[in-house]
Design a protein around this motif. Sequence first.
Motif, mmCIF file in Angstrom:
data_model
loop_
_atom_site.group_PDB
_atom_site.id
_atom_site.type_symbol
_atom_site.label_atom_id
_atom_site.label_comp_id
_atom_site.label_asym_id
_atom_site.label_seq_id
_atom_site.Cartn_x
_atom_site.Cartn_y
_atom_site.Cartn_z
ATOM 1 N N CYS A 15 46.656 26.402 17.888
ATOM 2 C CA CYS A 15 45.649 26.069 16.877
ATOM 3 C C CYS A 15 46.165 24.895 16.052
ATOM 4 O O CYS A 15 47.366 24.780 15.809
ATOM 5 C CB CYS A 15 45.420 27.284 15.969
ATOM 6 S SG CYS A 15 44.374 26.955 14.543
ATOM 7 N N LYS A 16 45.270 24.021 15.620
ATOM 8 C CA LYS A 16 45.708 22.855 14.849
ATOM 9 C C LYS A 16 46.262 23.251 13.483
ATOM 10 O O LYS A 16 46.862 22.447 12.801
ATOM 11 C CB LYS A 16 44.581 21.832 14.705
ATOM 12 C CG LYS A 16 43.437 22.238 13.811
ATOM 13 C CD LYS A 16 42.405 21.121 13.748
ATOM 14 C CE LYS A 16 41.267 21.442 12.812
ATOM 15 N NZ LYS A 16 40.320 20.332 12.734
ATOM 16 N N TYR A 17 46.107 24.503 13.092
ATOM 17 C CA TYR A 17 46.671 25.002 11.840
ATOM 18 C C TYR A 17 47.984 25.745 12.066
ATOM 19 O O TYR A 17 48.466 26.444 11.176
ATOM 20 C CB TYR A 17 45.663 25.912 11.130
ATOM 21 C CG TYR A 17 44.431 25.168 10.676
ATOM 22 C CD1 TYR A 17 44.411 24.503 9.464
ATOM 23 C CD2 TYR A 17 43.291 25.113 11.470
ATOM 24 C CE1 TYR A 17 43.295 23.810 9.046
ATOM 25 C CE2 TYR A 17 42.171 24.420 11.062
ATOM 26 C CZ TYR A 17 42.184 23.769 9.855
ATOM 27 O OH TYR A 17 41.068 23.080 9.447
ATOM 28 N N SER A 18 48.587 25.577 13.230
ATOM 29 C CA SER A 18 49.845 26.277 13.530
ATOM 30 C C SER A 18 50.969 25.844 12.581
ATOM 31 O O SER A 18 51.836 26.651 12.249
ATOM 32 C CB SER A 18 50.257 26.051 14.989
ATOM 33 O OG SER A 18 50.520 24.683 15.228
ATOM 34 N N ASN A 19 50.963 24.603 12.148
ATOM 35 C CA ASN A 19 51.983 24.148 11.195
ATOM 36 C C ASN A 19 51.864 24.847 9.847
ATOM 37 O O ASN A 19 52.799 24.818 9.050
ATOM 38 C CB ASN A 19 51.888 22.636 10.977
ATOM 39 C CG ASN A 19 52.301 21.853 12.195
ATOM 40 O OD1 ASN A 19 52.992 22.356 13.066
ATOM 41 N ND2 ASN A 19 51.866 20.612 12.271
ATOM 42 N N TYR A 20 50.729 25.452 9.593
ATOM 43 C CA TYR A 20 50.503 26.140 8.322
ATOM 44 C C TYR A 20 50.639 27.659 8.462
ATOM 45 O O TYR A 20 50.467 28.380 7.494
ATOM 46 C CB TYR A 20 49.129 25.780 7.762
ATOM 47 C CG TYR A 20 48.982 24.300 7.546
ATOM 48 C CD1 TYR A 20 49.582 23.683 6.464
ATOM 49 C CD2 TYR A 20 48.272 23.518 8.442
ATOM 50 C CE1 TYR A 20 49.481 22.314 6.269
ATOM 51 C CE2 TYR A 20 48.164 22.148 8.249
ATOM 52 C CZ TYR A 20 48.769 21.556 7.167
ATOM 53 O OH TYR A 20 48.662 20.204 6.982
ATOM 54 N N GLY A 21 50.902 28.134 9.698
ATOM 55 C CA GLY A 21 51.152 29.561 9.899
ATOM 56 C C GLY A 21 50.221 30.269 10.863
ATOM 57 O O GLY A 21 50.405 31.452 11.132
ATOM 58 N N CYS A 22 49.228 29.587 11.397
ATOM 59 C CA CYS A 22 48.325 30.222 12.356
ATOM 60 C C CYS A 22 49.050 30.358 13.696
ATOM 61 O O CYS A 22 49.629 29.405 14.200
ATOM 62 C CB CYS A 22 47.043 29.411 12.533
ATOM 63 S SG CYS A 22 45.859 30.225 13.639
ATOM 64 N N SER A 23 48.989 31.551 14.287
ATOM 65 C CA SER A 23 49.724 31.798 15.530
ATOM 66 C C SER A 23 48.814 31.821 16.758
ATOM 67 O O SER A 23 49.268 32.145 17.852
ATOM 68 C CB SER A 23 50.483 33.123 15.417
ATOM 69 O OG SER A 23 49.574 34.185 15.165
ATOM 70 N N ASN A 37 35.462 30.018 13.914
ATOM 71 C CA ASN A 37 35.269 31.370 13.403
ATOM 72 C C ASN A 37 36.279 31.784 12.329
ATOM 73 O O ASN A 37 36.015 32.709 11.576
ATOM 74 C CB ASN A 37 35.317 32.388 14.548
ATOM 75 C CG ASN A 37 34.168 32.207 15.519
ATOM 76 O OD1 ASN A 37 33.107 31.731 15.153
ATOM 77 N ND2 ASN A 37 34.381 32.575 16.763
ATOM 78 N N ASP A 38 37.428 31.159 12.300
ATOM 79 C CA ASP A 38 38.493 31.606 11.393
ATOM 80 C C ASP A 38 38.786 30.604 10.277
ATOM 81 O O ASP A 38 39.921 30.507 9.810
ATOM 82 C CB ASP A 38 39.781 31.878 12.189
ATOM 83 C CG ASP A 38 39.687 33.152 13.010
ATOM 84 O OD1 ASP A 38 38.676 33.862 12.889
ATOM 85 O OD2 ASP A 38 40.631 33.440 13.763
ATOM 86 N N SER A 39 37.780 29.895 9.816
ATOM 87 C CA SER A 39 38.015 28.896 8.766
ATOM 88 C C SER A 39 38.513 29.537 7.470
ATOM 89 O O SER A 39 39.326 28.957 6.761
ATOM 90 C CB SER A 39 36.757 28.068 8.510
ATOM 91 O OG SER A 39 35.692 28.906 8.116
ATOM 92 N N GLU A 40 38.082 30.757 7.189
ATOM 93 C CA GLU A 40 38.527 31.424 5.965
ATOM 94 C C GLU A 40 40.026 31.742 6.012
ATOM 95 O O GLU A 40 40.745 31.508 5.044
ATOM 96 C CB GLU A 40 37.732 32.709 5.734
ATOM 97 C CG GLU A 40 38.011 33.340 4.390
ATOM 98 C CD GLU A 40 37.103 34.524 4.107
ATOM 99 O OE1 GLU A 40 37.570 35.449 3.441
ATOM 100 O OE2 GLU A 40 35.940 34.506 4.535
ATOM 101 N N SER A 41 40.495 32.254 7.152
ATOM 102 C CA SER A 41 41.933 32.555 7.250
ATOM 103 C C SER A 41 42.757 31.265 7.234
ATOM 104 O O SER A 41 43.854 31.236 6.678
ATOM 105 C CB SER A 41 42.240 33.371 8.514
ATOM 106 O OG SER A 41 41.978 32.629 9.678
#
Length: 150
Positions: A15-23, A37-41
């Motif tokens: 995920c492009k948010y992996s650097n922020y903690g998304c696995s 679908n997971d914009s809130e998380s």
Amino acid sequence: HLKNECKSYEKPMKCKYSNYGCSFIGTSKSVKKHIENDSESHLELLCKKIDRAAIERQQMMGQIQQLMQHLHSINSNRGSYGLSGLSFSNPPIATINPVPALHSPVNRLYGLNALLQQQQQQHQLHQARAQAQARTQAQAQSRFQAQAQV
């Protein structure tokens, strides 16, 4: 084999948010759906990152203040250090560097402060994108419901 013979194989991606903690890891299609679908998380992850960065910034600003006080005391006593021709009244990165050990942490802190500001700007951009995406999804859903009623 997978790359050459299996046409349906797609290399997993983060995920492009992996650097922020998304696995999340999946195919490009599943990652795209996950992001939608997971914009809130993702927003929560970004907020936590910003909160941690703000705490780090406060700590660094305290360290800068201590270093500036130390430099001021050197400036006050510069005659006894043999530095009577130098001035430390300007920010340390703008002065001649007679004591490198005193200046390098300050330079790093200024750099980290700039990085924090950049991260805050990125957070605001991601937040705006997430809000725009949520509005777009809500509009699409209302159009779909309107068409379903017809």
